[in-house]
Design a protein around this motif. Sequence first.
Motif, short mmCIF file in Angstrom:
data_model
loop_
_atom_site.label_atom_id
_atom_site.label_comp_id
_atom_site.label_asym_id
_atom_site.label_seq_id
_atom_site.Cartn_x
_atom_site.Cartn_y
_atom_site.Cartn_z
N GLY A 70 7.91 3.72 -9.41
CA GLY A 70 7.26 4.67 -8.51
C GLY A 70 5.85 5.02 -8.95
N SER A 71 5.66 5.29 -10.25
CA SER A 71 4.32 5.63 -10.74
C SER A 71 3.38 4.43 -10.65
N ALA A 72 3.88 3.22 -10.93
CA ALA A 72 3.03 2.03 -10.84
C ALA A 72 2.59 1.79 -9.40
N GLN A 132 7.33 -1.56 -5.05
CA GLN A 132 7.40 -0.59 -6.14
C GLN A 132 7.52 0.84 -5.63
N VAL A 133 6.84 1.15 -4.54
CA VAL A 133 6.94 2.51 -4.00
C VAL A 133 8.29 2.74 -3.34
N ALA A 134 8.83 1.73 -2.68
CA ALA A 134 10.07 1.89 -1.93
C ALA A 134 11.31 1.83 -2.80
N PHE A 135 11.24 1.23 -3.98
CA PHE A 135 12.45 1.01 -4.77
C PHE A 135 13.18 2.30 -5.12
N PRO A 136 12.53 3.37 -5.62
CA PRO A 136 13.31 4.58 -5.93
C PRO A 136 14.00 5.19 -4.74
#
Length: 398
Positions: A254-256, A309-313
Amino acid sequence: MTTDQPSTAVPTAAGRPHATTGGTTGGTIGAGSAAGTGATAAPPAARAPYSRLDRLFTALTRHPFSLYGAATLRIGYGLCYLAFLLREFPHREEIWGPDAPWTPALARALFRETGWFSFLTLSDGRAYFNVCYVFALAVCALFLLGWRTRLTSVLFAVVVAAFHARAVFMTDGGDNLLLLMSIYLTGTACGRRWSLDARRKARRARTGAADRWALSRASSDLWCRLAEVRTSLVTTAHNCAMFVIAAQVCLLYGSAGLYKVQGGTWQNGTALHYVVNLDLFRPWPALSTLVDGYPLFIAVSSYLAVLIQVAFPFALFSRLKYVLLALLLGMHLGIAVLMGLPVFSGAMIIADAAFIPDRFYRAAADGCRRAAGRLRRRPLAPRAAVVPAQPREAEPVR
């Protein structure tokens, strides 16, 4: 989890006490109805939160989650660091040795400021360093095999921390995540599956072998209660550690992703163009040039990396998670090949394995076992008969 409560006496309309019992579904008033007595049952809306908390507490303390995932993390990180140490064996003196550019004196000076520690700096002798290196290789191999995992998991974390602290400026970013995961794995029951410990326990269960000390403990009520408490504590620690591992990976992705969104090159889809043209991260320049020759692929990959990366969490509790895991696998393989960062990519791929359910690992193991059984039962091809050479007849004498 059900809770047994003592019976209580409730006065009825006739003046006689009536026994009631409590439970997780609320008290029931004998054979009569609540309308015929002075007691009223608790509404379901008030009982629901407590029953959910009971089920959550039972799951946390009684049912260890993702045992196969923890075993995969143990095998993956043990193999990854073992391969890393073997790969750097010819260059160990230049990275961690007494004559390395980052000398033990500089490392000790940094430790005084940061509070780190490394057993590699206890002596400046080359023989001591080689003994420590062989010890690290042995610990990684034992941790990989799952031998006395409670002990070797702690030793593995100490080894990773020692080598990381000794040359903190000499390696890539993959060892940072590997260090965190090695610490988290000390709290998991990562040796219950696919390990020498599990094999030894299964063999003892099949043979029924038990020593005198184990029999005496089993016959003692105190030891039985202590064993229940120990099981609850170990299960709770395992579940909490696996939750921390999952939270760490989600925080990393998420941070990346959010950090990339703020960059102009990621917004216009040209970030990977600059990545594949960095001289420090071009192990195969011809391959990097070939990839850079497809601008559409560069743009799509840039936007897709941010989106994944944004959607994974937010996709952990849906089936979309498996699609994102497959895309992340391809992304990390591309990083390993194009940028020459195999340790970082390997650490991330292994961390992603924690999100795969145990039923997948069991199905995969059963499939491999059946395939191996079919190969063993397959008859061998008959060999061609070998005819021995016939003796040549003696020619008649003329």
